[in-house]
Each structure stands twice: as structure tokens, then as C-alpha cells.
Design a protein around this motif. Structure first.
Motif, PDB file in Angstrom:
ATOM      1  N   VAL A  89       0.977  -1.250   0.110  1.00 36.65           N
ATOM      2  CA  VAL A  89       0.153  -0.063   0.048  1.00 36.65           C
ATOM      3  C   VAL A  89       0.873   1.179   0.058  1.00 36.65           C
ATOM      4  CG1 VAL A  89      -1.897   1.163   1.405  1.00 36.65           C
ATOM      5  CG2 VAL A  89      -1.716  -1.379   1.288  1.00 36.65           C
ATOM      6  N   PRO A  90       0.705   2.275  -0.946  1.00 37.78           N
ATOM      7  CA  PRO A  90       1.660   3.270  -1.222  1.00 37.78           C
ATOM      8  C   PRO A  90       1.531   4.420   0.039  1.00 37.78           C
ATOM      9  CG  PRO A  90       0.233   3.283  -3.029  1.00 37.78           C
ATOM     10  CD  PRO A  90      -0.325   2.006  -2.204  1.00 37.78           C
ATOM     11  N   GLN A  91       2.012   4.306   0.843  1.00 34.79           N
ATOM     12  CA  GLN A  91       1.565   5.625   2.026  1.00 34.79           C
ATOM     13  C   GLN A  91       2.012   6.961   1.387  1.00 34.79           C
ATOM     14  OE1 GLN A  91      -0.207   4.529   4.507  1.00 34.79           O
ATOM     15  NE2 GLN A  91      -0.170   2.606   4.347  1.00 34.79           N
ATOM     16  N   TYR A  92       3.165   7.029   0.633  1.00 30.76           N
ATOM     17  CA  TYR A  92       3.385   8.307   0.038  1.00 30.76           C
ATOM     18  C   TYR A  92       2.278   8.740  -0.791  1.00 30.76           C
ATOM     19  CZ  TYR A  92       8.495   8.353   1.234  1.00 30.76           C
ATOM     20  OH  TYR A  92       9.608   8.428   2.105  1.00 30.76           O
ATOM     21  N   LEU A  93       1.894   7.885  -1.596  1.00 32.24           N
ATOM     22  CA  LEU A  93       0.926   8.356  -2.572  1.00 32.24           C
ATOM     23  C   LEU A  93      -0.644   8.641  -2.224  1.00 32.24           C
ATOM     24  CD1 LEU A  93       0.173   8.353  -5.681  1.00 32.24           C
ATOM     25  CD2 LEU A  93      -0.437   6.094  -5.384  1.00 32.24           C
ATOM     26  N   ASN A 133      -7.040  -3.732  -2.501  1.00 33.86           N
ATOM     27  CA  ASN A 133      -7.186  -5.427  -2.384  1.00 33.86           C
ATOM     28  C   ASN A 133      -5.840  -5.840  -1.952  1.00 33.86           C
ATOM     29  OD1 ASN A 133      -7.693  -8.033  -2.433  1.00 33.86           O
ATOM     30  ND2 ASN A 133      -7.603  -8.242  -4.605  1.00 33.86           N
ATOM     31  N   GLU A 134      -5.483  -6.076  -0.809  1.00 34.19           N
ATOM     32  CA  GLU A 134      -4.135  -6.663  -0.320  1.00 34.19           C
ATOM     33  C   GLU A 134      -4.228  -8.244  -0.518  1.00 34.19           C
ATOM     34  OE1 GLU A 134      -2.325  -4.786   3.073  1.00 34.19           O
ATOM     35  OE2 GLU A 134      -4.172  -3.501   3.357  1.00 34.19           O
ATOM     36  N   ALA A 135      -3.873  -8.464  -1.800  1.00 36.25           N
ATOM     37  CA  ALA A 135      -4.060  -9.992  -1.955  1.00 36.25           C
ATOM     38  C   ALA A 135      -2.752 -10.789  -1.119  1.00 36.25           C
ATOM     39  CB  ALA A 135      -3.667 -10.073  -3.446  1.00 36.25           C
ATOM     40  N   SER A 136      -1.528 -10.185  -1.024  1.00 39.86           N
ATOM     41  CA  SER A 136      -0.947 -11.083   0.004  1.00 39.86           C
ATOM     42  C   SER A 136       0.382 -10.137   0.698  1.00 39.86           C
ATOM     43  CB  SER A 136      -0.057 -11.940  -0.825  1.00 39.86           C
ATOM     44  OG  SER A 136       0.833 -11.454  -1.947  1.00 39.86           O
ATOM     45  N   ALA A 137       1.173 -10.335   1.340  1.00 39.70           N
ATOM     46  CA  ALA A 137       2.189  -9.115   1.875  1.00 39.70           C
ATOM     47  C   ALA A 137       2.857  -8.802   0.783  1.00 39.70           C
ATOM     48  CB  ALA A 137       2.999 -10.171   2.846  1.00 39.70           C
ATOM     49  N   THR A 138       2.878  -9.137  -0.380  1.00 42.96           N
ATOM     50  CA  THR A 138       3.946  -8.660  -1.306  1.00 42.96           C
ATOM     51  C   THR A 138       3.055  -8.367  -2.645  1.00 42.96           C
ATOM     52  OG1 THR A 138       4.621 -10.841  -2.172  1.00 42.96           O
ATOM     53  CG2 THR A 138       6.085  -9.640  -0.548  1.00 42.96           C
ATOM     54  N   GLU A 139       1.865  -8.358  -2.620  1.00 42.32           N
ATOM     55  CA  GLU A 139       0.916  -8.071  -3.615  1.00 42.32           C
ATOM     56  C   GLU A 139      -0.308  -7.360  -3.279  1.00 42.32           C
ATOM     57  OE1 GLU A 139      -1.375 -10.449  -7.584  1.00 42.32           O
ATOM     58  OE2 GLU A 139      -0.477 -11.533  -5.882  1.00 42.32           O
ATOM     59  N   VAL A 140      -0.375  -6.072  -3.931  1.00 47.80           N
ATOM     60  CA  VAL A 140      -1.570  -5.196  -3.568  1.00 47.80           C
ATOM     61  C   VAL A 140      -2.013  -4.711  -4.822  1.00 47.80           C
ATOM     62  CG1 VAL A 140      -2.278  -3.047  -2.649  1.00 47.80           C
ATOM     63  CG2 VAL A 140      -0.543  -4.474  -1.385  1.00 47.80           C
ATOM     64  N   LYS A 141      -3.390  -4.638  -5.020  1.00 49.06           N
ATOM     65  CA  LYS A 141      -3.923  -4.143  -6.095  1.00 49.06           C
ATOM     66  C   LYS A 141      -4.778  -2.865  -5.783  1.00 49.06           C
ATOM     67  CE  LYS A 141      -4.251  -8.631  -8.103  1.00 49.06           C
ATOM     68  NZ  LYS A 141      -5.277 -10.018  -8.694  1.00 49.06           N
ATOM     69  N   LEU A 142      -4.750  -1.640  -6.717  1.00 52.48           N
ATOM     70  CA  LEU A 142      -5.407  -0.515  -6.385  1.00 52.48           C
ATOM     71  C   LEU A 142      -6.265  -0.267  -7.567  1.00 52.48           C
ATOM     72  CD1 LEU A 142      -2.199  -0.356  -5.143  1.00 52.48           C
ATOM     73  CD2 LEU A 142      -3.433   1.918  -4.150  1.00 52.48           C
ATOM     74  N   LEU A 143      -7.427   0.266  -6.974  1.00 48.87           N
ATOM     75  CA  LEU A 143      -8.232   1.038  -8.370  1.00 48.87           C
ATOM     76  C   LEU A 143      -8.290   2.685  -7.792  1.00 48.87           C
ATOM     77  CD1 LEU A 143     -11.159  -1.461  -9.145  1.00 48.87           C
ATOM     78  CD2 LEU A 143      -9.423  -0.333 -10.606  1.00 48.87           C
ATOM     79  N   ILE A 144      -7.841   3.530  -8.699  1.00 47.72           N
ATOM     80  CA  ILE A 144      -8.015   4.823  -8.589  1.00 47.72           C
ATOM     81  C   ILE A 144      -8.687   5.502  -9.306  1.00 47.72           C
ATOM     82  CG2 ILE A 144      -6.530   6.906  -8.342  1.00 47.72           C
ATOM     83  CD1 ILE A 144      -4.050   4.812  -7.773  1.00 47.72           C
ATOM     84  N   TYR A 145      -9.574   6.337  -8.983  1.00 42.31           N
ATOM     85  CA  TYR A 145     -10.735   6.912  -9.922  1.00 42.31           C
ATOM     86  C   TYR A 145     -11.090   8.259  -9.344  1.00 42.31           C
ATOM     87  CZ  TYR A 145     -13.398   4.444  -6.233  1.00 42.31           C
ATOM     88  OH  TYR A 145     -13.574   3.861  -5.021  1.00 42.31           O
TER      89      TYR A 145
END
Length: 275
Positions: A243-247, A261-273
Motif C-alpha cells: 500500500v503506497p503510503q506516500y501516494l 485489495n491486499e492480495a498478499s504481503a507482497t501483492e497489492v491491487k489498487l483502483l484509483i478513480y
């Protein structure tokens, strides 16, 4: 092509692609220019002077390497010879308002292992006494951080202390009227959509970007560069490692919401709109 210290790296490459090899030969730091993804993000923003500062080189180093490719410095030949002489050491004089008491935070190991040091930095800033500064030991100048901490009353001072080492000081200044800077919290995201809801709402209207293999701070830069290209009623689907805290504060300021969607500890999916 006439060039100067203000010439963009992208302009050099567009004029003659062999400029990539020429610049990469100046310093191992510039080997990253061979990466097409990094080149796309950085080359259009960085001038010769910027690159020289980042890579601990001189503008003259660039001119010498680029001249055989047909690039002509705007300076006359006498000036070029003078520029090839050893550059005096930069002044080590710190700002007069920089606190003497310093708290050090080394984030180089976090960056090397792929961990985002944002929370560590913000926690450290929150614990500072009024007469203290936070000294961040880093491998690059953390430009995205400056606008975030500025809203909380912090200023910055940067020292390039050698290859692969940048000292960044963050501290609060007191105005002549001794008024304290009021901290303004970042605006929260305005979104009631879960990730599946957002995915369904924008089905067939997604642009996609994968930043998992980019070095910091390129993930944030890539995302912010892509958002203005979204068409009306489109969303950006981002593949990220965390999760990009800076962003997130930057998204709120620009009027965007997001679903994660935090799919795993090393995989995160974001939808930005757009809100």
C-alpha cells in the motif's frame, strides 16, 4: 544539436539514441538509464545539471561524452576546458535555522529490502522535540516526501554526501513572530466502494499499470504521471507490492479516491478513480 546544462536527457536521447551509452559510461549510477521503464519516467524530467548532481558528476563530464555524437555545448571551447577542471567541494554550510540536535534515521536497508520507510519517517517526525531535526540517511533525494511534510510545518535541507548516500534534514522553523505552524492533516479518501464494487463499476473502463519492479520513488511518480491521462469515467488499475503510503495524500489532494485489495504481503491491487 546545441546543448546546455538545462537540456533534458530525453531531448538528447531523441536526437541520438547513442546518448544512452555515452551517459551510462560516465558513472555506474547512470546504468539505470538503460532500463526503458526508468528512462521513460525520468528522462523527460531530468536536465543534464540535475543528472550531474544526482550522479555526483559534473556537467563537463556530460559535454565531453556527448560531443563525439554531434552535440555542441553552447559554451565556447575555453569555457568547456575550464569546466573540465576539478569542481570545488560544495559548501558544507548548513542553514542557520537548522537545529543542532539531530535524530538519525537510516532507511537504506529498508529500501534495499523493498520496504517502504514512510511510516518510520512519519513516526520519527512525530516524536521530534521542537529543537530537534530528523536526519534521514538515504540513497536518493526523497523529493515526494517534501510536499507532504511541508504541510505539517517542516522544511528540508539536503546534502549529497557521496555516491549512494544522501543526507536529508527535516525540521520545523519558528517564524519571527514565534507563531507555531498549524498542522493540516491530509484529506481522507472519499470512497464508499469496496474493491470488488469498484472493479465492477469500472469494468471495461480501466487503464492498467504495473509498478512492482520499479525502484522507489518511481512507483509513485509513474502513477501520478498516468492519472492525468485517464479518460472521463475511467479508473487506473495498479499492481503494487505494498500500500503506497506516500501516494495516498497526493491522491486526495488531486480529487481521487481509491480502493485496495491486499492480495498478499507482497501483492497489492489498487483502483484509483476521480471522485
Amino acid at each position: 544539436m546545441k546543448i546546455s546544462s538545462k537540456t533534458k536527457i530525453s531531448a538528447l536521447i531523441k536526437e541520438n539514441p547513442k546518448a544512452i551509452d555515452a551517459i551510462a559510461s560516465i558513472n555506474p549510477h547512470f546504468e539505470k538509464l538503460r532500463n526503458p521503464i526508468l528512462r521513460k519516467v525520468l528522462a523527460s524530467r531530468v536536465t543534464i545539471a540535475d543528472a550531474a548532481r544526482i550522479g555526483n558528476a559534473s556537467v563537463a563530464d556530460f559535454f565531453v561524452k556527448l560531443q563525439p555524437l554531434g552535440f555542441e555545448p553552447e559554451n565556447d571551447s575555453a569555457s568547456i576546458v575550464k569546466m573540465q577542471e576539478p569542481t570545488p567541494e560544495p559548501s558544507t554550510m548548513k542553514p542557520s535555522d537548522l537545529p543542532e540536535k539531530v535524530v538519525k534515521l537510516d532507511v537504506r536497508e529498508d529500501l534495499a529490502t523493498g520496504n517502504d520507510p514512510f511510516n518510520l519517517i512519519m513516526d520519527a517526525l512525530g516524536k521530534l522535540e521542537p529543537n530537534q531535526a530528523l536526519l534521514i540517511l538515504n540513497t536518493f533525494e526523497p523529493t515526494p516526501l517534501f510536499s507532504i511534510v511541508a504541510k505539517r510545518g517542516f522544511t528540508h535541507y539536503v546534502e549529497n554526501s557521496g555516491p549512494g548516500l544522501v543526507h536529508t534534514y527535516l525540521y520545523k522553523t519558528i517564524s519571527k513572530t514565534e507563531e507555531k505552524v498549524t498542522e493540516k492533516p491530509a484529506a481522507p479518501a472519499i470512497s464508499g466502494l469496496t474493491f470488488p464494487e469498484a472493479l465492477e463499476q469500472f469494468e471495461g473502463r480501466l487503464q492498467e499499470v504495473d509498478v512492482r519492479d520499479l525502484e522507489m520513488p518511481l512507483p509513485m511518480m509513474t502513477i501520478l504521471e498516468t492519472l492525468p491521462k485517464l479518460k472521463e469515467n475511467e479508473a487506473l488499475f495498479v499492481h503494487h507490492r505494498r500500500v503506497p503510503q506516500y501516494l495516498l495524500p497526493q491522491l486526495s489532494e488531486r480529487g481521487f479516491a481509491w480502493s485496495v485489495n491486499e492480495a498478499s504481503a507482497t501483492e497489492v491491487k489498487l483502483l484509483i478513480y476521480k471522485i
